[in-house]
Design a protein around this motif. Structure first.
Motif, PDB file in Angstrom:
ATOM      1  N   GLY A  10       0.848  -1.197   0.000  1.00  0.00           N
ATOM      2  CA  GLY A  10       0.000   0.000   0.000  1.00  0.00           C
ATOM      3  C   GLY A  10       0.875   1.235   0.000  1.00  0.00           C
ATOM      4  N   TYR A  11       0.683   2.112  -0.991  1.00  0.00           N
ATOM      5  CA  TYR A  11       1.617   3.230  -1.127  1.00  0.00           C
ATOM      6  C   TYR A  11       0.887   4.566  -1.128  1.00  0.00           C
ATOM      7  CZ  TYR A  11       6.142   5.263  -2.211  1.00  0.00           C
ATOM      8  OH  TYR A  11       7.315   5.959  -2.143  1.00  0.00           O
ATOM      9  N   ASN A  13       0.401   7.984   2.017  1.00  0.00           N
ATOM     10  CA  ASN A  13       1.276   8.794   2.888  1.00  0.00           C
ATOM     11  C   ASN A  13       2.204   7.917   3.721  1.00  0.00           C
ATOM     12  OD1 ASN A  13       0.091  11.356   2.185  1.00  0.00           O
ATOM     13  ND2 ASN A  13      -1.698  10.715   3.362  1.00  0.00           N
ATOM     14  N   LEU A  14       1.639   6.869   4.334  1.00  0.00           N
ATOM     15  CA  LEU A  14       2.475   5.997   5.176  1.00  0.00           C
ATOM     16  C   LEU A  14       3.470   5.215   4.334  1.00  0.00           C
ATOM     17  CD1 LEU A  14       0.264   4.224   7.883  1.00  0.00           C
ATOM     18  CD2 LEU A  14       1.590   6.312   8.057  1.00  0.00           C
ATOM     19  N   SER A  35       1.108  -2.677  -4.624  1.00  0.00           N
ATOM     20  CA  SER A  35      -0.046  -1.776  -4.684  1.00  0.00           C
ATOM     21  C   SER A  35      -1.194  -2.465  -5.401  1.00  0.00           C
ATOM     22  CB  SER A  35       0.341  -0.492  -5.420  1.00  0.00           C
ATOM     23  OG  SER A  35      -0.786   0.329  -5.571  1.00  0.00           O
ATOM     24  N   ARG A  36      -2.418  -2.055  -5.024  1.00  0.00           N
ATOM     25  CA  ARG A  36      -3.587  -2.590  -5.738  1.00  0.00           C
ATOM     26  C   ARG A  36      -3.781  -1.883  -7.068  1.00  0.00           C
ATOM     27  NH1 ARG A  36      -7.267  -1.203  -0.802  1.00  0.00           N
ATOM     28  NH2 ARG A  36      -5.769   0.511  -0.961  1.00  0.00           N
ATOM     29  N   ARG A  37      -3.148  -0.693  -7.193  1.00  0.00           N
ATOM     30  CA  ARG A  37      -3.262   0.032  -8.461  1.00  0.00           C
ATOM     31  C   ARG A  37      -2.310  -0.551  -9.506  1.00  0.00           C
ATOM     32  NH1 ARG A  37      -1.635   5.418  -6.001  1.00  0.00           N
ATOM     33  NH2 ARG A  37      -1.193   4.069  -4.232  1.00  0.00           N
ATOM     34  N   CYS A  70       0.675  -0.579   4.876  1.00  0.00           N
ATOM     35  CA  CYS A  70       0.454   0.872   4.936  1.00  0.00           C
ATOM     36  C   CYS A  70      -0.925   1.265   4.427  1.00  0.00           C
ATOM     37  CB  CYS A  70       1.547   1.593   4.153  1.00  0.00           C
ATOM     38  SG  CYS A  70       3.170   1.387   4.892  1.00  0.00           S
ATOM     39  N   GLY A  72      -5.186   1.852   4.739  1.00  0.00           N
ATOM     40  CA  GLY A  72      -6.048   2.586   5.665  1.00  0.00           C
ATOM     41  C   GLY A  72      -6.717   1.652   6.660  1.00  0.00           C
ATOM     42  N   SER A  73      -6.992   2.198   7.856  1.00  0.00           N
ATOM     43  CA  SER A  73      -7.584   1.370   8.913  1.00  0.00           C
ATOM     44  C   SER A  73      -9.052   1.043   8.644  1.00  0.00           C
ATOM     45  CB  SER A  73      -7.489   2.081  10.254  1.00  0.00           C
ATOM     46  OG  SER A  73      -6.149   2.246  10.603  1.00  0.00           O
ATOM     47  N   SER A  93      -0.553  -0.274  11.263  1.00  0.00           N
ATOM     48  CA  SER A  93      -0.844   0.848  12.172  1.00  0.00           C
ATOM     49  C   SER A  93      -2.345   0.981  12.422  1.00  0.00           C
ATOM     50  CB  SER A  93      -0.303   2.148  11.583  1.00  0.00           C
ATOM     51  OG  SER A  93      -1.036   2.472  10.414  1.00  0.00           O
ATOM     52  N   ASP A  95      -5.712   1.797  13.542  1.00  0.00           N
ATOM     53  CA  ASP A  95      -5.957   2.769  14.618  1.00  0.00           C
ATOM     54  C   ASP A  95      -7.425   2.973  14.978  1.00  0.00           C
ATOM     55  OD1 ASP A  95      -6.850   4.329  12.527  1.00  0.00           O
ATOM     56  OD2 ASP A  95      -5.606   6.063  12.983  1.00  0.00           O
ATOM     57  N   TRP A 124       1.794   6.016  16.801  1.00  0.00           N
ATOM     58  CA  TRP A 124       1.907   6.793  18.051  1.00  0.00           C
ATOM     59  C   TRP A 124       0.636   6.710  18.887  1.00  0.00           C
ATOM     60  CZ3 TRP A 124      -0.705  11.571  18.476  1.00  0.00           C
ATOM     61  CH2 TRP A 124      -1.193  12.108  17.294  1.00  0.00           C
ATOM     62  N   ASP A 125      -0.543   6.724  18.265  1.00  0.00           N
ATOM     63  CA  ASP A 125      -1.757   6.437  19.047  1.00  0.00           C
ATOM     64  C   ASP A 125      -2.779   5.756  18.161  1.00  0.00           C
ATOM     65  OD1 ASP A 125      -3.534   6.199  21.032  1.00  0.00           O
ATOM     66  OD2 ASP A 125      -3.839   8.334  21.391  1.00  0.00           O
ATOM     67  N   PRO A 126      -2.899   4.423  18.254  1.00  0.00           N
ATOM     68  CA  PRO A 126      -2.218   3.523  19.185  1.00  0.00           C
ATOM     69  C   PRO A 126      -0.739   3.342  18.854  1.00  0.00           C
ATOM     70  CG  PRO A 126      -3.499   2.251  17.609  1.00  0.00           C
ATOM     71  CD  PRO A 126      -3.816   3.693  17.358  1.00  0.00           C
ATOM     72  N   THR A 284       4.668   8.202  11.910  1.00  0.00           N
ATOM     73  CA  THR A 284       4.000   6.913  12.109  1.00  0.00           C
ATOM     74  C   THR A 284       4.756   5.808  11.380  1.00  0.00           C
ATOM     75  OG1 THR A 284       1.893   8.040  12.337  1.00  0.00           O
ATOM     76  CG2 THR A 284       1.804   5.682  11.814  1.00  0.00           C
TER      77      THR A 284
HETATM   78  P1  NDP Z   1      -3.616   7.030   2.424  1.00  0.00           P
HETATM   79  O1  NDP Z   1      -5.036   7.320   2.104  1.00  0.00           O
HETATM   80  O2  NDP Z   1      -2.550   7.972   1.950  1.00  0.00           O
HETATM   81  O3  NDP Z   1      -3.254   5.573   1.825  1.00  0.00           O
HETATM   82  C1  NDP Z   1      -4.049   4.439   2.095  1.00  0.00           C
HETATM   83  C2  NDP Z   1      -4.040   3.522   0.874  1.00  0.00           C
HETATM   84  O4  NDP Z   1      -4.749   4.153  -0.193  1.00  0.00           O
HETATM   85  C3  NDP Z   1      -2.651   3.253   0.331  1.00  0.00           C
HETATM   86  O5  NDP Z   1      -2.078   2.155   1.002  1.00  0.00           O
HETATM   87  C4  NDP Z   1      -2.883   3.001  -1.140  1.00  0.00           C
HETATM   88  O6  NDP Z   1      -3.113   1.619  -1.409  1.00  0.00           O
HETATM   89  C5  NDP Z   1      -4.147   3.808  -1.441  1.00  0.00           C
HETATM   90  N1  NDP Z   1      -3.810   5.071  -2.135  1.00  0.00           N
HETATM   91  C6  NDP Z   1      -2.900   6.002  -1.744  1.00  0.00           C
HETATM   92  N2  NDP Z   1      -2.809   6.998  -2.632  1.00  0.00           N
HETATM   93  C7  NDP Z   1      -3.712   6.713  -3.600  1.00  0.00           C
HETATM   94  C8  NDP Z   1      -4.111   7.365  -4.798  1.00  0.00           C
HETATM   95  N3  NDP Z   1      -3.531   8.503  -5.199  1.00  0.00           N
HETATM   96  N4  NDP Z   1      -5.085   6.786  -5.522  1.00  0.00           N
HETATM   97  C9  NDP Z   1      -5.650   5.636  -5.156  1.00  0.00           C
HETATM   98  N5  NDP Z   1      -5.314   4.957  -4.043  1.00  0.00           N
HETATM   99  C10 NDP Z   1      -4.350   5.490  -3.276  1.00  0.00           C
HETATM  100  O7  NDP Z   1      -3.556   6.819   3.993  1.00  0.00           O
HETATM  101  P2  NDP Z   1      -2.327   7.125   4.984  1.00  0.00           P
HETATM  102  O8  NDP Z   1      -1.117   6.458   4.470  1.00  0.00           O
HETATM  103  O9  NDP Z   1      -2.272   8.587   5.283  1.00  0.00           O
HETATM  104  O10 NDP Z   1      -2.809   6.424   6.346  1.00  0.00           O
HETATM  105  C11 NDP Z   1      -3.035   5.027   6.431  1.00  0.00           C
HETATM  106  C12 NDP Z   1      -3.589   4.688   7.803  1.00  0.00           C
HETATM  107  O11 NDP Z   1      -2.623   4.919   8.810  1.00  0.00           O
HETATM  108  C13 NDP Z   1      -4.777   5.529   8.237  1.00  0.00           C
HETATM  109  O12 NDP Z   1      -5.977   4.896   7.843  1.00  0.00           O
HETATM  110  C14 NDP Z   1      -4.662   5.570   9.735  1.00  0.00           C
HETATM  111  O13 NDP Z   1      -5.630   4.723  10.305  1.00  0.00           O
HETATM  112  C15 NDP Z   1      -3.297   4.997  10.036  1.00  0.00           C
HETATM  113  N6  NDP Z   1      -2.557   5.858  10.978  1.00  0.00           N
HETATM  114  C16 NDP Z   1      -2.229   5.367  12.213  1.00  0.00           C
HETATM  115  C17 NDP Z   1      -1.564   6.133  13.144  1.00  0.00           C
HETATM  116  C18 NDP Z   1      -1.166   5.556  14.472  1.00  0.00           C
HETATM  117  O14 NDP Z   1      -0.609   6.291  15.290  1.00  0.00           O
HETATM  118  N7  NDP Z   1      -1.387   4.276  14.754  1.00  0.00           N
HETATM  119  C19 NDP Z   1      -1.220   7.539  12.855  1.00  0.00           C
HETATM  120  C20 NDP Z   1      -1.539   7.961  11.495  1.00  0.00           C
HETATM  121  C21 NDP Z   1      -2.210   7.149  10.607  1.00  0.00           C
HETATM  122  P3  NDP Z   1      -2.692   0.973  -2.838  1.00  0.00           P
HETATM  123  O15 NDP Z   1      -1.260   1.374  -3.088  1.00  0.00           O
HETATM  124  O16 NDP Z   1      -2.886  -0.483  -2.646  1.00  0.00           O
HETATM  125  O17 NDP Z   1      -3.627   1.570  -3.841  1.00  0.00           O
END
Ligand code: NDP
Length: 330
Positions: A10-11, A13-14, A35-37, A70, A72-73, A93, A95, A124-126, A284
């Motif tokens: 999963g690519y 932000n994380l 990636s699923r894309r 990486c 989404g939760s 992660s 959350d 960081w939380d959790p 994170t």
């Molecule tokens: P994003 O929305 O950036 O990414 C989630 C997934 O969406 C990726 O793995 C990717 O999967 C897909 N994706 C990303 N960019 C695109 C795009 N342009 N078009 C289509 N699909 C896309 O989420 P974050 O990385 O910001 O956060 C992931 C999770 O991290 C959050 O849901 C949150 O719950 C958790 N988190 C936990 C924390 C903690 O302290 N425990 C703190 C912060 C966040 P793919 O590549 O397979 O398409």
């Protein structure tokens, strides 16, 4: 020391943050991103590794020591976690605090069957905050634990600001209330509602011709989002907005306020842990990468099944040997 082979599933932000954090870890090597894309449509922060389709991930079963999830939760991890836990050592992660017990169960069986470790809810939380809540309770059993979040960008509240008529661009930050934190630090052990603990701050760029007072009033009186909080609205120009409000800062405080001693001779004791993060996702994923190292060592030592940060000994996070840690950090 052998290099730990890691991959990213999963690519977003994380995922980007994890790649950057692996680049800072000489004992680890990134072998690929899944990636699923369409892999050709995914642009990495650097092109040092290939992007593969998630559909082919099982083929790489024996080439990856730890897979960093990486997704989404909300919908990615509940679906991907149990499948991938049956193939790889994983770390994620997750959350959604209320659903952690059921998510734990969904990873435990496949991980045990495959002889792998599945470490969930790291970050960081959790994550680091959870460990500090545990330390506080265990060391000061008579007391109260307080968690404050911020200063942090809130996606949901920023969306609400942008829906107000006359708003061209807008963001919302949640801030811990200074007065509430001072009461906690003083040893008072107050009972605080969520709204007493946090204040809200908005930065808004107005549409041409929009009126400041009308927009301010629409924001601060908005039910559910702002009406119950102490909300400040700052009006800025687009250039300032573009320069100062594009990042994803976050952070917060875990404070344990307890007492030790006897009824007649009590002493206040306070433990405080805080984070001030310039980028929530980059931090994170840095936590995820340190825990990926621990997962690899735990599995080599024969551990299997679902685990949380409570099950990981701190020394395992470090690339240093136990002897080196005793000498340098103890
Ligand atoms: P994003 O929305 O950036 O990414 C989630 C997934 O969406 C990726 O793995 C990717 O999967 C897909 N994706 C990303 N960019 C695109 C795009 N342009 N078009 C289509 N699909 C896309 O989420 P974050 O990385 O910001 O956060 C992931 C999770 O991290 C959050 O849901 C949150 O719950 C958790 N988190 C936990 C924390 C903690 O302290 N425990 C703190 C912060 C966040 P793919 O590549 O397979 O398409």
């Amino acid at each position: 020391q052998p290099v730990i082979k890691v991959a990213i599933a999963g690519y977003g932000n994380l995922g980007r943050g994890a790649q950057a954090a692996i680049n800072q870890s000489p004992d680890m090597k990134l072998v690929g991103v899944f990636s699923r894309r369409d892999p050709a449509s995914v642009t990495l922060i650097d092109n040092s590794v290939p992007v593969y389709s998630m559909d082919d991930i099982a083929q790489y079963k024996d080439e990856i020591d730890v897979l960093i999830l990486c997704g989404g939760s909300k919908s990615d991890l509940p679906e991907q976690g149990p499948k991938l836990a049956g193939l790889f050592n994983i770390v994620d992660s997750f959350d959604t605090h209320a659903k952690i017990p059921e998510y734990f169960e969904s990873l435990d069986t496949p991980a045990k069957q495959a002889g792998k470790v599945a470490l969930l809810s790291v970050g960081w939380d959790p994550g680091l905050f959870s460990i500090n809540r545990l330390y506080g309770e265990a060391i000061l059993p008579v007391g109260e634990t307080y968690t404050f979040w911020g200063k942090g960008l809130s996606q949901g509240h920023s969306d609400a600001v942008r829906r107000v008529d006359g708003v061209k661009s807008g963001v919302q930050y949640t801030l811990p209330s200074e007065s509430a934190m001072e009461r906690v630090r003083s040893g008072e052990q107050p009972t605080l509602s969520t709204r007493e603990k946090h204040t809200r701050e908005c930065y808004v760029v107005l549409e041409d011709g929009a009126d400041e007072e009308t927009v301010r009033n629409a924001i601060v009186t908005m039910p559910d989002y702002f009406a119950d909080y102490d909300t400040t609205v700052h009006f800025i120009d687009q250039q300032t907005f573009d320069r100062d409000h594009q990042k994803m800062p976050h952070g917060g405080f875990v404070i344990r306020s307890g007492v030790s001693g006897t009824e007649n001779e009590k002493n206040n004791q306070t433990i405080e842990f805080s984070l001030k993060l310039g980028s929530n996702p980059e931090f994170t994923s840095s936590v995820l990468v340190a825990y990926a190292r621990a997962v690899h060592k735990m599995n080599l030592a024969g551990e299997t099944g679902a685990k949380t940060v409570f099950d990981v000994a701190p020394g395992l996070l470090s690339p240093k040997s136990p002897a080196q840690l005793r000498k340098e950090l103890l």
